[in-house]
Motif scaffolding. Sequence first.
Motif, PDB file in Angstrom:
ATOM      1  N   ALA A  17       0.819  -1.218   0.000  1.00 16.79           N
ATOM      2  CA  ALA A  17       0.000   0.000   0.000  1.00 16.79           C
ATOM      3  C   ALA A  17       0.848   1.261   0.000  1.00 16.79           C
ATOM      4  N   THR A  18       2.038   1.214   0.625  1.00 17.58           N
ATOM      5  CA  THR A  18       2.752   2.476   0.839  1.00 17.58           C
ATOM      6  C   THR A  18       3.763   2.820  -0.255  1.00 17.58           C
ATOM      7  N   ASP A  19       4.041   1.880  -1.156  1.00 13.82           N
ATOM      8  CA  ASP A  19       4.953   2.192  -2.276  1.00 13.82           C
ATOM      9  C   ASP A  19       4.504   3.437  -3.034  1.00 13.82           C
ATOM     10  N   ILE A  79      12.454   5.301  13.097  1.00 13.12           N
ATOM     11  CA  ILE A  79      12.052   4.661  14.357  1.00 13.12           C
ATOM     12  C   ILE A  79      10.707   3.967  14.129  1.00 13.12           C
ATOM     13  N   ASP A  80      10.532   2.831  14.789  1.00 13.16           N
ATOM     14  CA  ASP A  80       9.251   2.115  14.699  1.00 13.16           C
ATOM     15  C   ASP A  80       9.152   1.174  15.909  1.00 13.16           C
ATOM     16  N   PRO A  81       7.965   1.069  16.508  1.00 17.34           N
ATOM     17  CA  PRO A  81       7.844   0.191  17.684  1.00 17.34           C
ATOM     18  C   PRO A  81       7.711  -1.300  17.336  1.00 17.34           C
ATOM     19  N   SER A  82       7.463  -1.612  16.066  1.00 18.00           N
ATOM     20  CA  SER A  82       7.219  -3.021  15.719  1.00 18.00           C
ATOM     21  C   SER A  82       8.529  -3.782  15.500  1.00 18.00           C
ATOM     22  N   VAL A 129       9.379   8.795  11.302  1.00 16.55           N
ATOM     23  CA  VAL A 129       8.699   8.307  12.513  1.00 16.55           C
ATOM     24  C   VAL A 129       7.637   7.280  12.109  1.00 16.55           C
ATOM     25  N   GLY A 130       7.820   6.031  12.543  1.00 20.09           N
ATOM     26  CA  GLY A 130       6.939   4.941  12.104  1.00 20.09           C
ATOM     27  C   GLY A 130       7.381   4.492  10.723  1.00 20.09           C
ATOM     28  N   CYS A 131       8.690   4.186  10.628  1.00 19.49           N
ATOM     29  CA  CYS A 131       9.299   3.931   9.303  1.00 19.49           C
ATOM     30  C   CYS A 131       8.913   2.568   8.736  1.00 19.49           C
ATOM     31  N   GLY A 132       8.231   1.720   9.529  1.00 16.30           N
ATOM     32  CA  GLY A 132       7.849   0.400   9.040  1.00 16.30           C
ATOM     33  C   GLY A 132       9.082  -0.375   8.601  1.00 16.30           C
ATOM     34  N   THR A 133       9.036  -0.943   7.406  1.00 18.69           N
ATOM     35  CA  THR A 133      10.156  -1.768   6.936  1.00 18.69           C
ATOM     36  C   THR A 133      11.282  -0.928   6.330  1.00 18.69           C
ATOM     37  N   ASP A 181       2.695   5.921  -1.883  1.00 15.49           N
ATOM     38  CA  ASP A 181       2.968   7.095  -1.030  1.00 15.49           C
ATOM     39  C   ASP A 181       4.424   7.525  -1.197  1.00 15.49           C
ATOM     40  N   HIS A 182       5.324   6.537  -1.138  1.00 19.37           N
ATOM     41  CA  HIS A 182       6.756   6.854  -1.160  1.00 19.37           C
ATOM     42  C   HIS A 182       7.159   7.538  -2.469  1.00 19.37           C
ATOM     43  N   TYR A 183       6.737   6.946  -3.591  1.00 26.89           N
ATOM     44  CA  TYR A 183       7.134   7.543  -4.879  1.00 26.89           C
ATOM     45  C   TYR A 183       6.461   8.899  -5.091  1.00 26.89           C
ATOM     46  N   LEU A 240       6.363  11.537   8.601  1.00 27.01           N
ATOM     47  CA  LEU A 240       5.487  10.505   9.183  1.00 27.01           C
ATOM     48  C   LEU A 240       4.597   9.992   8.062  1.00 27.01           C
ATOM     49  N   GLY A 241       4.819   8.768   7.615  1.00 26.46           N
ATOM     50  CA  GLY A 241       4.060   8.225   6.486  1.00 26.46           C
ATOM     51  C   GLY A 241       3.044   7.214   6.959  1.00 26.46           C
ATOM     52  N   GLU A 242       1.778   7.590   6.959  1.00 28.06           N
ATOM     53  CA  GLU A 242       0.685   6.731   7.407  1.00 28.06           C
ATOM     54  C   GLU A 242       1.035   6.046   8.726  1.00 28.06           C
ATOM     55  N   SER A 243       1.580   6.809   9.661  1.00 25.60           N
ATOM     56  CA  SER A 243       1.907   6.234  10.970  1.00 25.60           C
ATOM     57  C   SER A 243       1.244   7.022  12.108  1.00 25.60           C
ATOM     58  N   LEU A 244       0.905   8.288  11.854  1.00 27.91           N
ATOM     59  CA  LEU A 244       0.334   9.112  12.925  1.00 27.91           C
ATOM     60  C   LEU A 244      -0.999   8.538  13.396  1.00 27.91           C
ATOM     61  N   TYR A 245      -1.800   8.020  12.463  1.00 32.87           N
ATOM     62  CA  TYR A 245      -3.107   7.456  12.835  1.00 32.87           C
ATOM     63  C   TYR A 245      -2.938   6.347  13.878  1.00 32.87           C
ATOM     64  N   ALA A 246      -1.784   5.651  13.815  1.00 38.83           N
ATOM     65  CA  ALA A 246      -1.587   4.474  14.668  1.00 38.83           C
ATOM     66  C   ALA A 246      -1.095   4.839  16.065  1.00 38.83           C
ATOM     67  N   ALA A 248       8.736   3.842  19.948  1.00 39.30           N
ATOM     68  CA  ALA A 248       7.477   4.502  19.569  1.00 39.30           C
ATOM     69  C   ALA A 248       7.715   6.010  19.508  1.00 39.30           C
ATOM     70  N   GLY A 249       6.930   6.684  18.681  1.00 39.40           N
ATOM     71  CA  GLY A 249       7.065   8.138  18.537  1.00 39.40           C
ATOM     72  C   GLY A 249       6.868   8.878  19.854  1.00 39.40           C
ATOM     73  N   GLU A 250       6.063   8.287  20.737  1.00 37.79           N
ATOM     74  CA  GLU A 250       5.767   8.923  22.034  1.00 37.79           C
ATOM     75  C   GLU A 250       7.013   8.976  22.925  1.00 37.79           C
ATOM     76  N   LEU A 251       7.997   8.118  22.637  1.00 38.53           N
ATOM     77  CA  LEU A 251       9.162   8.012  23.535  1.00 38.53           C
ATOM     78  C   LEU A 251      10.419   8.672  22.965  1.00 38.53           C
TER      79      LEU A 251
HETATM   80  C1  SAM Z   1       1.000   1.750   7.678  1.00 40.82           C
HETATM   81  S1  SAM Z   1       2.552   1.538   8.443  1.00 40.82           S
HETATM   82  C2  SAM Z   1       3.537   2.707   7.531  1.00 40.82           C
HETATM   83  C3  SAM Z   1       4.989   2.366   7.526  1.00 40.82           C
HETATM   84  C4  SAM Z   1       5.899   3.334   6.795  1.00 40.82           C
HETATM   85  N1  SAM Z   1       5.798   4.681   7.293  1.00 40.82           N
HETATM   86  C5  SAM Z   1       5.685   3.299   5.309  1.00 40.82           C
HETATM   87  O1  SAM Z   1       5.344   4.330   4.728  1.00 40.82           O
HETATM   88  O2  SAM Z   1       5.906   2.247   4.715  1.00 40.82           O
HETATM   89  C6  SAM Z   1       2.360   2.256  10.042  1.00 40.82           C
HETATM   90  C7  SAM Z   1       3.597   2.102  10.913  1.00 40.82           C
HETATM   91  O3  SAM Z   1       3.420   2.903  12.086  1.00 40.82           O
HETATM   92  C8  SAM Z   1       4.035   2.207  13.150  1.00 40.82           C
HETATM   93  N2  SAM Z   1       3.541   2.733  14.440  1.00 40.82           N
HETATM   94  C9  SAM Z   1       2.480   2.317  15.166  1.00 40.82           C
HETATM   95  N3  SAM Z   1       2.386   3.019  16.295  1.00 40.82           N
HETATM   96  C10 SAM Z   1       3.398   3.905  16.304  1.00 40.82           C
HETATM   97  C11 SAM Z   1       3.853   4.897  17.233  1.00 40.82           C
HETATM   98  N4  SAM Z   1       3.230   5.097  18.377  1.00 40.82           N
HETATM   99  N5  SAM Z   1       4.956   5.611  16.904  1.00 40.82           N
HETATM  100  C12 SAM Z   1       5.609   5.413  15.744  1.00 40.82           C
HETATM  101  N6  SAM Z   1       5.221   4.474  14.823  1.00 40.82           N
HETATM  102  C13 SAM Z   1       4.137   3.737  15.105  1.00 40.82           C
HETATM  103  C14 SAM Z   1       3.662   0.761  12.893  1.00 40.82           C
HETATM  104  O4  SAM Z   1       4.502  -0.134  13.620  1.00 40.82           O
HETATM  105  C15 SAM Z   1       3.833   0.663  11.386  1.00 40.82           C
HETATM  106  O5  SAM Z   1       5.111   0.238  11.020  1.00 40.82           O
END
Ligand code: SAM
Length: 328
Positions: free
Chosen positions: A135-137, A189-192, A166-170, A139-141, A229-235, A214-217
């Motif tokens: 899904a995020t490819d 950074i990513d908590p997973s 922040v929330g860099c995923g893979t 977004d990135h391009y 922050l790419g689709e990570s803030l919602y989480a 996690a972004g909170e820390l």
């Molecule tokens: C939809 S993925 C997007 C990953 C990446 N940004 C990308 O564009 O491929 C959401 C990411 O947010 C991370 N995430 C979840 N809670 C988070 C938090 N509190 N702080 C930072 N990242 C968080 C998840 O572990 C997940 O890797």
Amino acid sequence: MKARSVDFAKLWEYSVGFYGVWLVHLGRQTGLFETLASSPMSITELVSVTKTYPSAVQAWCSAAIAYGLIIEKKGKVYLKPGMKAMLLDKKNPNYLGGQFSYLALRSLEYSAFEGLFRYGKTHEMSSNINAIEQATDWDHYTFLARVRRDRKLDQLLSRGCRLLDVGCGTGSLLAKMHNVYNKSSFVGIDPSGKAVARARSIAKNKSIKIIKQAGELMTFENEFDIVYLGESLYAARDKERVISNCLRALKNGGTIAIVEGLLPESNLQTDDDRLIMGMELDFALQGYRFMTKKQVAKLLEKFSRVRFEDLGGSVYLVTATRNSFLPY
Ligand SMILES: C[S@@+](CC[C@H](N)C(=O)[O-])C[C@H]1O[C@@H](n2cnc3c(N)ncnc32)[C@H](O)[C@@H]1O
């Protein structure tokens, strides 16, 4: 025969769309599209090149012809013109293939809806890192193309700056950025644990540092020119805290860039609106909600020059600047 209503036609289209999603995903996953994109061939040849099972490919081809994805002419099947760009070319602005694969892969977890509706039990997207990457490819391009058009950001990154994801995923955005801007250094950074392990293997031997957090820390202070922050803030459970940590992490005059799907402001029922509202159901399963523009603007109230840019498909790029005179 009595004419059917508009609503009937809409409902009918939704069930056709379900198979459309799977046809596209299977064609991508098994390499059928890729093979046909390189050269048209007979179904027998297609089976042999892709090492697939004849009756499955026969059924897929019949359906893909009916759905207008491929064409059959004189015993050979062809990928329909334009399909390669939309289904396979990740850098094409009209690339949609990843979205289909994301939808199909996500639906594998939908038996968990029973638990959500009966007991309010949410289900974290555990097994499906692959779905996120699909899904995020796009977004990135799209973000990269946008950065290249932005004189300030492009110059900063070309000369060499520091970017935090922040929330860099893979880590796949960081790898893409590193390829283009190799004088810059990157931190993700990513908590997973799973995502971080994959990100570290991508980052190996590159100026990319991956931290499990996690972004909170985060405790960075005045360190970065750009925070993404790419689709990570919602989480994030505590979004205010994540954003105030991002503000502190930025140098004065630094830019925050947020890519997020945002809910429509009115109930217009366009296709974009319908898609994000459908995805809202998927988000509910994971215990999340999409945000509105208003909510994001509120989170960014300590920044200046807040700007929303519609990237298409209800996905927005929100940029803002850290103003040196404001406290965090
Ligand atoms: C939809 S993925 C997007 C990953 C990446 N940004 C990308 O564009 O491929 C959401 C990411 O947010 C991370 N995430 C979840 N809670 C988070 C938090 N509190 N702080 C930072 N990242 C968080 C998840 O572990 C997940 O890797």
